[in-house]
Design a protein around this motif. Sequence first.
Motif, PDB file in Angstrom:
ATOM      1  N   TYR A  76       1.949  16.002  -6.642  1.00  0.00           N
ATOM      2  CA  TYR A  76       1.445  14.968  -5.732  1.00  0.00           C
ATOM      3  C   TYR A  76       2.267  13.685  -5.874  1.00  0.00           C
ATOM      4  O   TYR A  76       2.691  13.088  -4.886  1.00  0.00           O
ATOM      5  N   ALA A  77       2.510  13.281  -7.134  1.00  0.00           N
ATOM      6  CA  ALA A  77       3.279  12.067  -7.377  1.00  0.00           C
ATOM      7  C   ALA A  77       4.729  12.215  -6.933  1.00  0.00           C
ATOM      8  O   ALA A  77       5.370  11.245  -6.518  1.00  0.00           O
ATOM      9  N   MET A  78       5.252  13.426  -7.003  1.00  0.00           N
ATOM     10  CA  MET A  78       6.634  13.684  -6.601  1.00  0.00           C
ATOM     11  C   MET A  78       6.827  13.392  -5.117  1.00  0.00           C
ATOM     12  O   MET A  78       7.915  13.026  -4.671  1.00  0.00           O
ATOM     13  N   ASN A 104     -13.726   1.229  -1.504  1.00  0.00           N
ATOM     14  CA  ASN A 104     -13.525   1.431  -0.068  1.00  0.00           C
ATOM     15  C   ASN A 104     -14.044   0.263   0.762  1.00  0.00           C
ATOM     16  O   ASN A 104     -13.779   0.194   1.969  1.00  0.00           O
ATOM     17  N   ASN A 105     -14.800  -0.622   0.148  1.00  0.00           N
ATOM     18  CA  ASN A 105     -15.338  -1.788   0.864  1.00  0.00           C
ATOM     19  C   ASN A 105     -14.478  -3.035   0.698  1.00  0.00           C
ATOM     20  O   ASN A 105     -14.847  -4.108   1.172  1.00  0.00           O
ATOM     21  N   ILE A 106     -13.348  -2.921   0.016  1.00  0.00           N
ATOM     22  CA  ILE A 106     -12.486  -4.097  -0.207  1.00  0.00           C
ATOM     23  C   ILE A 106     -11.969  -4.613   1.138  1.00  0.00           C
ATOM     24  O   ILE A 106     -11.408  -3.842   1.936  1.00  0.00           O
ATOM     25  N   PRO A 107     -12.144  -5.903   1.420  1.00  0.00           N
ATOM     26  CA  PRO A 107     -11.687  -6.457   2.704  1.00  0.00           C
ATOM     27  C   PRO A 107     -10.168  -6.329   2.870  1.00  0.00           C
ATOM     28  O   PRO A 107      -9.404  -6.527   1.919  1.00  0.00           O
ATOM     29  N   ASP A 108      -9.773  -5.983   4.072  1.00  0.00           N
ATOM     30  CA  ASP A 108      -8.343  -5.949   4.452  1.00  0.00           C
ATOM     31  C   ASP A 108      -7.497  -5.068   3.550  1.00  0.00           C
ATOM     32  O   ASP A 108      -6.302  -5.320   3.350  1.00  0.00           O
ATOM     33  N   ARG A 109      -8.102  -4.028   2.999  1.00  0.00           N
ATOM     34  CA  ARG A 109      -7.291  -3.142   2.165  1.00  0.00           C
ATOM     35  C   ARG A 109      -6.370  -2.311   3.059  1.00  0.00           C
ATOM     36  O   ARG A 109      -6.739  -1.903   4.162  1.00  0.00           O
ATOM     37  N   ASP A 110      -5.172  -2.036   2.554  1.00  0.00           N
ATOM     38  CA  ASP A 110      -4.202  -1.213   3.281  1.00  0.00           C
ATOM     39  C   ASP A 110      -4.002   0.139   2.615  1.00  0.00           C
ATOM     40  O   ASP A 110      -3.241   0.970   3.110  1.00  0.00           O
ATOM     41  N   GLY A 111      -4.631   0.328   1.472  1.00  0.00           N
ATOM     42  CA  GLY A 111      -4.489   1.585   0.745  1.00  0.00           C
ATOM     43  C   GLY A 111      -5.819   2.290   0.586  1.00  0.00           C
ATOM     44  O   GLY A 111      -6.890   1.703   0.752  1.00  0.00           O
ATOM     45  N   ASP A 112      -5.749   3.573   0.266  1.00  0.00           N
ATOM     46  CA  ASP A 112      -6.947   4.389   0.062  1.00  0.00           C
ATOM     47  C   ASP A 112      -7.056   4.792  -1.407  1.00  0.00           C
ATOM     48  O   ASP A 112      -6.061   4.820  -2.138  1.00  0.00           O
ATOM     49  N   ARG A 128       4.472   5.834  -3.308  1.00  0.00           N
ATOM     50  CA  ARG A 128       3.636   4.655  -3.058  1.00  0.00           C
ATOM     51  C   ARG A 128       2.161   4.938  -3.345  1.00  0.00           C
ATOM     52  O   ARG A 128       1.280   4.194  -2.903  1.00  0.00           O
ATOM     53  N   THR A 129       1.891   5.993  -4.082  1.00  0.00           N
ATOM     54  CA  THR A 129       0.537   6.282  -4.553  1.00  0.00           C
ATOM     55  C   THR A 129       0.536   6.237  -6.074  1.00  0.00           C
ATOM     56  O   THR A 129       1.369   6.889  -6.715  1.00  0.00           O
ATOM     57  N   LEU A 130      -0.367   5.455  -6.641  1.00  0.00           N
ATOM     58  CA  LEU A 130      -0.551   5.452  -8.090  1.00  0.00           C
ATOM     59  C   LEU A 130      -1.328   6.713  -8.431  1.00  0.00           C
ATOM     60  O   LEU A 130      -2.535   6.785  -8.227  1.00  0.00           O
ATOM     61  N   THR A 131      -0.623   7.726  -8.910  1.00  0.00           N
ATOM     62  CA  THR A 131      -1.221   9.023  -9.193  1.00  0.00           C
ATOM     63  C   THR A 131      -1.453   9.144 -10.689  1.00  0.00           C
ATOM     64  O   THR A 131      -0.517   9.013 -11.485  1.00  0.00           O
ATOM     65  N   ILE A 136      -4.344   5.095  -4.327  1.00  0.00           N
ATOM     66  CA  ILE A 136      -4.693   5.471  -5.696  1.00  0.00           C
ATOM     67  C   ILE A 136      -5.233   6.892  -5.683  1.00  0.00           C
ATOM     68  O   ILE A 136      -6.075   7.231  -4.854  1.00  0.00           O
ATOM     69  N   ARG A 137      -4.743   7.725  -6.586  1.00  0.00           N
ATOM     70  CA  ARG A 137      -5.321   9.053  -6.800  1.00  0.00           C
ATOM     71  C   ARG A 137      -5.517   9.238  -8.305  1.00  0.00           C
ATOM     72  O   ARG A 137      -4.561   9.145  -9.075  1.00  0.00           O
ATOM     73  N   LEU A 138      -6.754   9.497  -8.697  1.00  0.00           N
ATOM     74  CA  LEU A 138      -7.084   9.727 -10.100  1.00  0.00           C
ATOM     75  C   LEU A 138      -7.870  11.014 -10.195  1.00  0.00           C
ATOM     76  O   LEU A 138      -8.863  11.200  -9.489  1.00  0.00           O
ATOM     77  N   SER A 139      -7.400  11.933 -11.040  1.00  0.00           N
ATOM     78  CA  SER A 139      -8.159  13.169 -11.227  1.00  0.00           C
ATOM     79  C   SER A 139      -8.145  13.588 -12.689  1.00  0.00           C
ATOM     80  O   SER A 139      -7.235  13.246 -13.442  1.00  0.00           O
ATOM     81  N   GLY A 140      -9.158  14.312 -13.072  1.00  0.00           N
ATOM     82  CA  GLY A 140      -9.272  14.798 -14.441  1.00  0.00           C
ATOM     83  C   GLY A 140     -10.706  15.190 -14.733  1.00  0.00           C
ATOM     84  O   GLY A 140     -11.595  15.062 -13.889  1.00  0.00           O
TER      85      GLY A 140
END
Length: 922
Positions: free
Chosen positions: A662-664, A634-642, A668-671, A602-606
């Motif tokens: 970035y999204a281009m 970041n504390n979610i158990p067994d997460r595979d994404g950042d 596999r990142t929700l931008t 996940i990437r969120l900016s603004g």
Amino acid sequence: MDRFSFLNAAHTAYFAELYDQYLQYPDSVEPSWRAFFQGFDFGMEQNGISPDTLEDAPVNFEEGEIPDHVIKEFRVIRLIDGYRTRGHLFTKTNPVRERRKYSPTLDIENFDLSKEDLDTVFNAGDVLGIGPKTLKEIITHLENVYCDSIGIEYMYIRKPEEISWIQAKLNVNENHPSFSSEEKKQILKKLNEAVSFESFLHTKYVGQKRFSLEGGESLIPALDSIIEKAAEIGVKEFVMGMAHRGRLNTLTNIFGKSAKDIFSEFDGKDYEQDIFDGDVKYHLGWSSGRITDKGKGININIAPNPSHLEAVGPVVEGITRAKQDRRYEGDTSKVLPILVHGDAAISAQGVVYEVVQMAQLDGYKTGGTIHIVVNNQIGFTTNYLDGRSSTYCTDIAKVTLSPVLHVNADDVEAVVHSILFALEFRMKFGRDVFIDLLGYRKYGHNEGDEPRFTQPKLYKAIAKHNNPRDIYAEKLKKEGVIEEDYVGKLEEEYRAKLDENLEDSRKEETTRVTPFMYEEWEGFESVRQEGMLEAIDTTVDIKKLDEVAETISKLPGDKKFLRKINKIIEGRRQMYFEDNKLDWSMAEHLAYGTLMTEGYNIRLSGQDSERGTFSHRHAVLKVEDSEEEIILHNNIPDRDGDIFIYNSLLSEYGVLGFDYGYAMTSPRTLTIWEAQFGDFVNGAQIIIDQYISAAEDKWKLQNGLVMFLPHGYEGQGAEHSSGRMERFLQLCARDNMYVADVTTPANMFHILRRQMKAGFRKPLIIFTPKSLLRHSKVVSSKEEFANGSFQPFLDDEEAKVEKIKTLVFCTGKFYYDLLEFKEKNSRDDVALVRLEQLFPLPVSEMKEALKKYKNADDIVWAQEEPRNMGAYGHLLLHFDEAKNFRVCSRKFYGSPAAGSSVRFKKRHEKVIACVFDKNLEE
């Protein structure tokens, strides 16, 4: 004993550095030295030193007390500083006309030195690393370093280690290149390719636009050299952006695009596939792998761009950052961005400033960009004196205290030397560096233009001027590096290849287009509108949902947070585990968290995105005492994404372009880019028009960027009401993007998950709420999250079908205003149905609603926006039945909303009343 004997040769360099420091930051120098330098400066100005000018001086400066030879040493140091600071103004960098005159000059008389001093040996030569030398030798050294084919600006830099590094580099070979015979032949080879390619096109495609590189051909050997050297020192990928001038040459001679394909494009052939429209040949992107002369592999990319010149800049930075994040764990030394500018564009386009300001920000930095300006000394038809107020087109570099090298484009060795200097600086310090490649433009703005209309004198000089290849070839002949016929053979061989490519291109009826960065998009399919409307499974195991909810509603026990933060996080726990009424913020958090458990980033900016403009999100929490940042995801158990969440600079154009790039690169990142208020998006209109809405048609590029645009009429005035949905809807066509105006947390949850779970990517524009963020009716259950799906159309579940006389279609927050009126007035004869997705329109569900409510003789389209705004015009274009709807909206206005809250309320209530009474005028 001479009391100034401490000013001996061994210490002169140290004193010079101290004096430099004093000149820039007087207060940073030890007081006794500061007093000494003050006295020296006063003596320089007054031709004598008076004790009345100094306080607390360690030495009583009296007339003549400092010996003349000491004063002269410092005068020479000031001369050296003059060259370092202003030498770039007196270089031989303009190949076709005289430079502007600047004053004061660097004549020794301006430093209180005279011709009688020329043969005097000065210890100040130590400052330059050449030891004690005569003034004449010192001046010769300074002229060679600072005033030949390369001028450099760097003395404004505030980091001593950077200044020292630059000065040490400049003193090597007196800032002149030293290449072997083989290296010189390689430079000549690439220069010949650049020149020959342009002349070939000029003869074969007479009058066709190609935006030639002629006058700036040394760009090609420069790019070739930097790729070779960068690969050698460990760079794995290049990402480059440039406008149209010289692009075809660069595509062929640097990126390895087949000349045959370029010739097909000149011949106007259609593409093999008809699923996209394509673009003009000098806008297309390219990706390729290259093996360098030393056997190193490197991936090189040139991003596609529109005619909007500098718009590609932030996109390139976003692509670069995504590659650094995804492939190299943030190692900026592995991916290098290069931006090639025109002199008129870099001076005038505001997005350049936005990109430069992003260079050192956590959410956007890429470890330094190499900026190359192909300086034609003319923009379109405008003289440079009409194109900027600054001395140089590169003065934007001083915003971030980046060094600038001004180089004569006719001196190709100096050009290559400068680009390698820039590479070393960027790799060592992780900062931007600018190269101003001063050349000319042989023809007009395009090859059919007559430049003599506006610059007759300049083009008279250009017509007589040899090209850089011929100039360099003569130099190498004199040096004995090549034989007389060497260049002729080079040109003959290269032209033969071009002729062969031209012949091959004319045997084929169509041309191929390989999508930019195709390797990033393996496994993703292109879909038409029908595919966009297909349901996608976005369900989640409720145990996984519980896990995520548990994590994001629990603060670390060893940290102290503000009382309000504790209350917010406890509120999350209560709404999920006790009340089972999840609000908008939980919809977002649970969507992000569940996607992270499935391997998505996940990437969120603004602007204000960490807490949310309306303080609803609080994704990044600050520890009260230290302001340490905590992201509970970041504390979610067994997460595979950042997850990465950034507050942006106050920019829309630059930041949206960056996140699009970035999204281009990251399917596999929700931008997500979020506007502070929806209407702020109009500052980024070029990115929307040229990339978001059109890139798949023009360049076969998919992109899954999500835009959050807060939208809704709450009486906040003209600028904070509308996200201008009509503009996005006007751009919608066939299958180019999703546009949604969702009204429930569950729908928000599922639309975000759909964005990643689909086997394709489309931009998604979501008009997000403001007042609904905490509205008592805007809640969903955890079961709706776990077991539901995205609903593009929401029926009125409470309506008793046989009673309905008025059927109201609406969208967004206005639904809840209408619902409040309906319930307050017990209007069970009115059904309110919602369009949650505005493009592609859920046409079949809308038609089903018309059939279902067959007793309704009053069909209404209701919107809170003025008639000429909002979704009404879009509805007319895409739903034929809408022509018969009764429309309830504000009247036609130029402004989205009234500034007066009283006037706003009257208009709003009038529209609502109109919905429920067909006898009223809107």
